[in-house]
Design a protein around this motif. Structure first.
Motif, PDB file in Angstrom:
ATOM      1  N   ILE A  71      14.168  42.592  15.486  1.00 34.13           N
ATOM      2  CA  ILE A  71      14.643  42.029  16.749  1.00 34.13           C
ATOM      3  C   ILE A  71      16.033  41.487  16.483  1.00 34.13           C
ATOM      4  N   SER A  72      17.011  41.957  17.268  1.00 36.04           N
ATOM      5  CA  SER A  72      18.397  41.552  17.073  1.00 36.04           C
ATOM      6  C   SER A  72      18.894  40.733  18.252  1.00 36.04           C
ATOM      7  N   LEU A  73      19.748  39.780  17.935  1.00 36.99           N
ATOM      8  CA  LEU A  73      20.482  39.050  18.953  1.00 36.99           C
ATOM      9  C   LEU A  73      21.808  39.768  19.103  1.00 36.99           C
ATOM     10  N   TYR A  74      22.099  40.232  20.313  1.00 40.34           N
ATOM     11  CA  TYR A  74      23.304  41.012  20.581  1.00 40.34           C
ATOM     12  C   TYR A  74      24.096  40.312  21.674  1.00 40.34           C
ATOM     13  N   ILE A  75      25.343  39.984  21.388  1.00 41.72           N
ATOM     14  CA  ILE A  75      26.225  39.378  22.379  1.00 41.72           C
ATOM     15  C   ILE A  75      27.421  40.298  22.543  1.00 41.72           C
ATOM     16  N   PRO A  76      27.488  41.029  23.676  1.00 41.00           N
ATOM     17  CA  PRO A  76      28.600  41.959  23.868  1.00 41.00           C
ATOM     18  C   PRO A  76      29.918  41.217  24.054  1.00 41.00           C
ATOM     19  N   GLU A  78      33.445  40.239  25.690  1.00 38.72           N
ATOM     20  CA  GLU A  78      33.908  40.164  27.068  1.00 38.72           C
ATOM     21  C   GLU A  78      34.903  41.308  27.254  1.00 38.72           C
ATOM     22  N   GLY A  79      34.816  41.983  28.375  1.00 35.55           N
ATOM     23  CA  GLY A  79      35.647  43.161  28.585  1.00 35.55           C
ATOM     24  C   GLY A  79      34.851  44.403  28.243  1.00 35.55           C
ATOM     25  N   LYS A  80      35.522  45.514  28.175  1.00 32.08           N
ATOM     26  CA  LYS A  80      34.841  46.798  27.980  1.00 32.08           C
ATOM     27  C   LYS A  80      35.193  47.436  26.640  1.00 32.08           C
ATOM     28  N   THR A  81      35.173  46.651  25.577  1.00 31.07           N
ATOM     29  CA  THR A  81      35.540  47.183  24.267  1.00 31.07           C
ATOM     30  C   THR A  81      34.419  48.009  23.649  1.00 31.07           C
ATOM     31  N   GLY A  82      33.184  47.755  24.048  1.00 33.44           N
ATOM     32  CA  GLY A  82      32.059  48.453  23.444  1.00 33.44           C
ATOM     33  C   GLY A  82      31.633  47.854  22.117  1.00 33.44           C
ATOM     34  N   ARG A  83      32.329  46.849  21.674  1.00 40.04           N
ATOM     35  CA  ARG A  83      32.015  46.181  20.415  1.00 40.04           C
ATOM     36  C   ARG A  83      31.362  44.831  20.710  1.00 40.04           C
ATOM     37  N   PRO A  84      30.441  44.411  19.853  1.00 39.12           N
ATOM     38  CA  PRO A  84      29.818  43.103  20.084  1.00 39.12           C
ATOM     39  C   PRO A  84      30.654  41.955  19.520  1.00 39.12           C
ATOM     40  N   ASP A  85      30.549  40.799  20.173  1.00 33.03           N
ATOM     41  CA  ASP A  85      31.089  39.574  19.581  1.00 33.03           C
ATOM     42  C   ASP A  85      30.181  39.126  18.448  1.00 33.03           C
ATOM     43  N   LEU A  86      28.873  39.398  18.609  1.00 34.56           N
ATOM     44  CA  LEU A  86      27.907  39.031  17.584  1.00 34.56           C
ATOM     45  C   LEU A  86      26.712  39.958  17.669  1.00 34.56           C
ATOM     46  N   MET A  87      26.259  40.405  16.511  1.00 37.57           N
ATOM     47  CA  MET A  87      25.004  41.147  16.432  1.00 37.57           C
ATOM     48  C   MET A  87      24.360  40.771  15.110  1.00 37.57           C
ATOM     49  N   VAL A  88      23.172  40.171  15.216  1.00 38.98           N
ATOM     50  CA  VAL A  88      22.500  39.693  14.019  1.00 38.98           C
ATOM     51  C   VAL A  88      20.997  39.904  14.171  1.00 38.98           C
ATOM     52  N   SER A  89      20.365  40.280  13.083  1.00 39.14           N
ATOM     53  CA  SER A  89      18.920  40.446  13.075  1.00 39.14           C
ATOM     54  C   SER A  89      18.286  39.070  12.936  1.00 39.14           C
ATOM     55  N   LEU A  90      17.297  38.785  13.779  1.00 43.00           N
ATOM     56  CA  LEU A  90      16.638  37.483  13.771  1.00 43.00           C
ATOM     57  C   LEU A  90      15.397  37.509  12.882  1.00 43.00           C
ATOM     58  N   ALA A  91      15.122  36.395  12.270  1.00 48.24           N
ATOM     59  CA  ALA A  91      13.907  36.248  11.472  1.00 48.24           C
ATOM     60  C   ALA A  91      12.710  36.168  12.416  1.00 48.24           C
ATOM     61  N   THR A  92      11.671  36.919  12.113  1.00 48.46           N
ATOM     62  CA  THR A  92      10.468  36.902  12.945  1.00 48.46           C
ATOM     63  C   THR A  92       9.345  36.194  12.209  1.00 48.46           C
ATOM     64  N   THR A  93       8.465  35.591  13.001  1.00 50.71           N
ATOM     65  CA  THR A  93       7.234  35.029  12.459  1.00 50.71           C
ATOM     66  C   THR A  93       6.092  35.567  13.304  1.00 50.71           C
ATOM     67  N   THR A  94       4.925  35.636  12.722  1.00 44.96           N
ATOM     68  CA  THR A  94       3.747  36.082  13.457  1.00 44.96           C
ATOM     69  C   THR A  94       2.743  34.944  13.461  1.00 44.96           C
ATOM     70  N   VAL A  95       2.377  34.507  14.683  1.00 47.73           N
ATOM     71  CA  VAL A  95       1.414  33.423  14.856  1.00 47.73           C
ATOM     72  C   VAL A  95       0.330  33.915  15.809  1.00 47.73           C
ATOM     73  N   ASP A  96      -0.912  33.899  15.359  1.00 46.31           N
ATOM     74  CA  ASP A  96      -2.052  34.369  16.158  1.00 46.31           C
ATOM     75  C   ASP A  96      -1.826  35.787  16.677  1.00 46.31           C
ATOM     76  N   GLY A  97      -1.219  36.646  15.855  1.00 50.32           N
ATOM     77  CA  GLY A  97      -0.997  38.039  16.226  1.00 50.32           C
ATOM     78  C   GLY A  97       0.187  38.259  17.153  1.00 50.32           C
TER      79      GLY A  97
END
Length: 148
Positions: A71-76, A78-97
């Motif tokens: 699961i990634s956090l993606y922040i495009p 501003e404008g139409k550059t097609g590049r993100p200001d930020l893209m980072v994979s988030l740490a996941t946890t599993t609780v009760d499935g």
């Protein structure tokens, strides 16, 4: 002469490996709705009143996206550059499935943010596609507007 032939074959193999490496970068956005995918999740955005918010996602059922690889956090940008200001994979946890992720950020960034659920399984067929990725975007903006 054998050395020249060996070097040529080595460069050919190296070129093939580089091509395969680039193929891993191919990702397609899934255009289906969460209902069509059988995806069940809850997203909450908590505004702390300090200009910062906390985004929490809990996935109860991944539906046709199983397995969710990341699961990634993606922040495009501003404008139409097609590049993100930020893209980072988030740490996941599993609780009760249930898969959970959490991010804390400035509200102005959250208003552009998307959470991308990534898988290597084709959601139409359910079969794995090792050289292709798929992602489903959840636009955080829609949940911030609901709170106003």
């Amino acid at each position: 002469m054998p050395t020249c032939r060996l070097i040529t074959m080595l460069f050919g193999l190296l070129g093939l490996l580089l091509t395969v490496h680039d193929a891993w970068a191919i990702e397609f956005e899934i255009g289906q709705s969460k209902e069509e995918l059988g995806l069940k999740y809850e997203l909450s955005v908590v505004d702390h009143g300090t200009g910062r918010v906390t985004i929490e996602l809990e996935i109860a059922d991944a539906g046709k996206l199983k397995p969710i690889n990341s699961i990634s956090l993606y922040i495009p940008a501003e404008g139409k550059t097609g590049r993100p200001d930020l893209m980072v994979s988030l740490a996941t946890t599993t609780v009760d499935g249930k898969i959970q992720v959490r991010a804390h950020m400035k509200k102005e960034l959250a208003e552009r943010a998307q959470l991308q659920l990534k898988t290597t399984s084709d959601p139409r067929t359910g079969k794995p596609t090792p050289l292709t990725g798929y992602y489903f975007s959840i636009h955080v903006t829609e949940f911030i507007r609901d709170k106003k």
